[in-house]
Enzyme design. Structure first.
Site, PDB file in Angstrom:
ATOM      1  N   ASP A   1     -10.561  -8.788 -16.427  1.00 43.62           N
ATOM      2  CA  ASP A   1     -11.040  -7.413 -16.288  1.00 43.62           C
ATOM      3  C   ASP A   1      -9.922  -6.507 -15.786  1.00 43.62           C
ATOM      4  OD1 ASP A   1     -12.661  -5.228 -16.337  1.00 43.62           O
ATOM      5  OD2 ASP A   1     -14.045  -5.893 -14.771  1.00 43.62           O
TER       6      ASP A   1
ATOM      7  N   HIS B   1     -13.132  -3.155 -18.241  1.00 42.80           N
ATOM      8  CA  HIS B   1     -14.340  -2.577 -18.838  1.00 42.80           C
ATOM      9  C   HIS B   1     -14.276  -1.055 -18.836  1.00 42.80           C
ATOM     10  CE1 HIS B   1     -15.642  -2.917 -14.540  1.00 42.80           C
ATOM     11  NE2 HIS B   1     -16.303  -1.802 -14.805  1.00 42.80           N
TER      12      HIS B   1
ATOM     13  N   SER C   1     -15.436   1.074 -10.026  1.00 41.11           N
ATOM     14  CA  SER C   1     -14.698   0.157 -10.898  1.00 41.11           C
ATOM     15  C   SER C   1     -13.234   0.548 -11.040  1.00 41.11           C
ATOM     16  CB  SER C   1     -15.324   0.139 -12.293  1.00 41.11           C
ATOM     17  OG  SER C   1     -16.443  -0.693 -12.333  1.00 41.11           O
TER      18      SER C   1
ATOM     19  N   SER D   1     -14.153  -4.935 -10.084  1.00 39.85           N
ATOM     20  CA  SER D   1     -14.771  -5.260 -11.371  1.00 39.85           C
ATOM     21  C   SER D   1     -16.263  -4.953 -11.353  1.00 39.85           C
ATOM     22  CB  SER D   1     -14.544  -6.738 -11.700  1.00 39.85           C
ATOM     23  OG  SER D   1     -15.245  -7.114 -12.864  1.00 39.85           O
TER      24      SER D   1
ATOM     25  N   GLY E   1     -18.879   3.519 -10.538  1.00 44.64           N
ATOM     26  CA  GLY E   1     -17.809   4.499 -10.402  1.00 44.64           C
ATOM     27  C   GLY E   1     -16.651   3.989  -9.571  1.00 44.64           C
TER      28      GLY E   1
END
Length: 357
Positions: A233, A204, A313, A328, A311
């Site tokens: 992801d 993402h 991620s 994720s 952040g």
């Protein structure tokens, strides 16, 4: 190069902190190489390998998942019959008789996918309770909640429903660390592909930006080559500048060398490093989790009790020198606690044709 995490809120990150993101070659030893020792003598890594092998060899009709008992240092495998239990014990694990096989629980998951794929929900098999645990966040209400409750009730003792007060979402934000077009994420692990340097982050994040820098408004260090989300992801970013790319994770007070990629196991103690909240510990609570984000479903995730915030991620989930996952999303935060889901690193490496350096 970039650290497995670039310290947030420090412009110096663009060079040093960014220079330590990790990776490792996917070298999982065969479970056949593990001695058939008595339960209680396995590391988490060996337990994960043994659990995978036993599940594959014995089949979903006879087993029901496994988990690692960290205190006793043993692998516990769910079984539905005596002959299977004997084979599990002979392999060096503990056999636990349960009511439902993995095949039966997989059928229950299939029913949920067809009838209750509602944003704000997750489900996974809990090998400790021998049930499919379905979680609904605070956004699931009204007709959606009624449909979910009816579906879970129809599965009888194969499923259980629980609520979480948070909101399930991908953990992306505007800030620092690796910076994209108006978004901030975290670098996961440095990898190579075709002999050239790349790094992994969340899909993402890759969907949100075509290029990345190590500081806000800084020079470009890489471009997104491939990104997958939802479904999975993960994204791979090709380095376009002469940046160091060691196989290490930033611990914000040291580094952790990464030597390999490995599968996680339920009960394993793990650590996460990310650009917003730095380093936090927790436990693997589930495997093969289906997470229904607003953007769509993501499958095959690692569920954990580790907290994370926007952040973080793309950041690294690891156990010692083993790369396990890419951050994720989840619910909650690092003040009140929460749960976070991770894309398994071995799956991402295979899909992307990459290796840890």
């Amino acid at each position: 190069m970039i650290h497995s995490r670039i310290p947030a809120r420090r412009t110096a990150l663009a060079g040093t902190a960014a220079a330590l993101l990790a990776t490792a070659a996917l070298t999982l030893p065969s479970a056949h190489a593990a001695p058939a020792s008595a339960p209680g003598t396995l590391s988490a890594t060996r337990a994960a390998e043994l659990g995978q092998r036993l599940t594959a060899d014995l089949g979903a009709a006879h087993t029901a998942g496994s988990y690692y008992d960290a205190a006793a240092r043993k692998l516990v495998v769910g079984v539905v019959d005596g002959p299977t239990a004997a084979r599990v014990r002979a392999a060096g694990a503990e056999a636990r008789t349960v009511a439902h096989s993995a095949a039966e629980l997989a059928s229950a998951r299939g029913t949920l996918k067809v009838k209750a794929s509602i944003p704000g929900t997750t489900w996974s098999v809990d090998p400790r309770t021998n049930k499919v645990v379905v979680t609904a966040d605070s956004t699931v209400e009204g007709a959606g909640l009624a449909r979910l409750e009816k579906t879970v009730a129809g599965l009888g003792d194969k499923a259980a429903l629980r609520r979480t007060p948070g909101t399930l979402r991908p953990l992306i934000a505007g800030g620092d660390a690796i910076w994209g077009s108006g978004v901030r994420c975290s670098l996961g692990f440095n990898v190579t592909k075709g002999g050239k340097p790349y790094f992994l982050t969340a899909g993402h994040c890759g969907n949100a930006s075509a290029s990345w820098s190590a500081s806000q408004g800084g020079a470009r260090i890489g471009t997104t080559e491939s990104s997958t989300f939802p479904g999975h992801d993960y994204a791979i970013v090709r380095y376009t500048s002469n940046t160091a790319h060691p196989s290490a994770v930033d611990l914000y007070g040291g580094t952790q060398r990464i030597a390999r990629a490995a599968a996680a196991t339920v009960g394993e103690q793990v650590r996460r490093s990310g650009s917003t909240t730095q380093v936090h510990d927790g436990e693997v609570t589930a495997l093969d989790v289906t997470v229904n984000y607003e953007e769509g479903a993501v499958e095959g995730m690692i569920g954990t009790s580790v907290c994370a915030e926007p952040g973080d991620s793309g950041g690294a989930l690891f156990d010692g020198d083993a790369a396990l996952g890419l951050t994720s999303g989840g619910s909650g935060d690092c003040s009140s606690g929460g749960e976070t889901f991770f894309q398994p690193v071995p799956d991402a490496l295979t899909a992307l044709g990459a290796q840890l350096p």
